[in-house]
Motif scaffolding. Sequence first.
Motif, PDB file in Angstrom:
ATOM      1  N   SER A  80      40.904  38.296  47.749  1.00  0.00           N
ATOM      2  CA  SER A  80      40.900  37.385  46.599  1.00  0.00           C
ATOM      3  C   SER A  80      40.961  38.215  45.323  1.00  0.00           C
ATOM      4  O   SER A  80      40.244  39.188  45.164  1.00  0.00           O
ATOM      5  CB  SER A  80      39.641  36.517  46.611  1.00  0.00           C
TER       6      SER A  80
ATOM      7  N   ARG B  47      45.040  34.783  43.071  1.00  0.00           N
ATOM      8  CA  ARG B  47      43.992  34.513  42.080  1.00  0.00           C
ATOM      9  C   ARG B  47      43.228  33.239  42.396  1.00  0.00           C
ATOM     10  O   ARG B  47      42.187  32.974  41.794  1.00  0.00           O
ATOM     11  CB  ARG B  47      44.598  34.414  40.684  1.00  0.00           C
ATOM     12  N   SER B  48      43.753  32.428  43.307  1.00  0.00           N
ATOM     13  CA  SER B  48      43.081  31.176  43.674  1.00  0.00           C
ATOM     14  C   SER B  48      43.063  31.021  45.184  1.00  0.00           C
ATOM     15  O   SER B  48      43.877  31.607  45.904  1.00  0.00           O
ATOM     16  CB  SER B  48      43.798  29.975  43.044  1.00  0.00           C
TER      17      SER B  48
ATOM     18  N   SER C 193      38.130  35.044  38.193  1.00  0.00           N
ATOM     19  CA  SER C 193      39.205  34.059  38.331  1.00  0.00           C
ATOM     20  C   SER C 193      38.693  32.621  38.198  1.00  0.00           C
ATOM     21  O   SER C 193      39.456  31.677  38.393  1.00  0.00           O
ATOM     22  CB  SER C 193      39.935  34.239  39.670  1.00  0.00           C
TER      23      SER C 193
ATOM     24  N   TYR D 149      35.565  31.192  39.574  1.00  0.00           N
ATOM     25  CA  TYR D 149      34.652  30.612  40.558  1.00  0.00           C
ATOM     26  C   TYR D 149      33.222  31.029  40.191  1.00  0.00           C
ATOM     27  O   TYR D 149      32.872  32.209  40.256  1.00  0.00           O
ATOM     28  CB  TYR D 149      35.018  31.066  41.966  1.00  0.00           C
TER      29      TYR D 149
END
Length: 276
Positions: free
Chosen positions: A143, A153-154, A182, A184
């Motif tokens: 990730s 990135r997601s 990113s 989270y």
Amino acid sequence: MLNIGCHLSISKGFYKAVKEALSIDANTFQFFTRNPRGGKAKALDLEDIKKAKELMEINNFAPILAHAPYTMNLCSAKPDIRKFAKNMLKDDLERLKHIPNSLYNFHPGSHTGQGIEKATEQIINALNEAIQEDTDTWILLESMSGKGTEVGRSLEELIQIIEGVQYEKLGVCLDSCHLYSSGYDLVNDLDGVIEEIDGIIGLERIKAFHLNDTKHGLGSNKDRHELIGEGLIGLEAIVNIITHPKLSNLPFILETPNEVKGHGEEIKLLKETLGI
């Protein structure tokens, strides 16, 4: 039991790396498969690997993490770079057949202006071509923080690659710095992030975790690791990650800006905080 280690050099062999891990109270480690800024790989010493395997078994090591070189970009806009990357990928997967209890981690790549859709297609095609019938290693997409033209990135970008590859043992290595950068929120909504990971990726595909604090804020898309407890994630949130019942069995790898001795101090800090 906390499965934790750091990045170690294997330039003097796997057995020495295992001994070095034990010297800092670690029971796993990460290593580069070859020069991280180039493409050359050192010949494997199978006798040394056998000794390392025996020592790891005696000391109940968690899986170790083989990290692909940073130069491996399967989705570059330049065909020669993609070919170079695919050849490294094939060679790494072949070599890992001789390295026991290992996982293979790589950065999905940077699309260098092509766009995410084209990049995803190129990564999928490269993996489908490189993986052979006798490949049996878990291959992990890392990730990413989302700087520049990074892919991964997601969670949605990662699962799109996974679903396009015809290989069951394709998973993810999470990174606390990258996830936070990113967007989270591991600090204030760890349960929510884990629920989202499970819903999109599936927790059964999460096989390793890079444990890093960060110099930059939530959603910054900047990849700057910090020492455990000295960044914006903080010690309390890091401890919540490693003790979470849905993550606690993973191998945690420190990639903080530290030397081996310093990583040992971080491991000591975490174990003392946990009372182990």
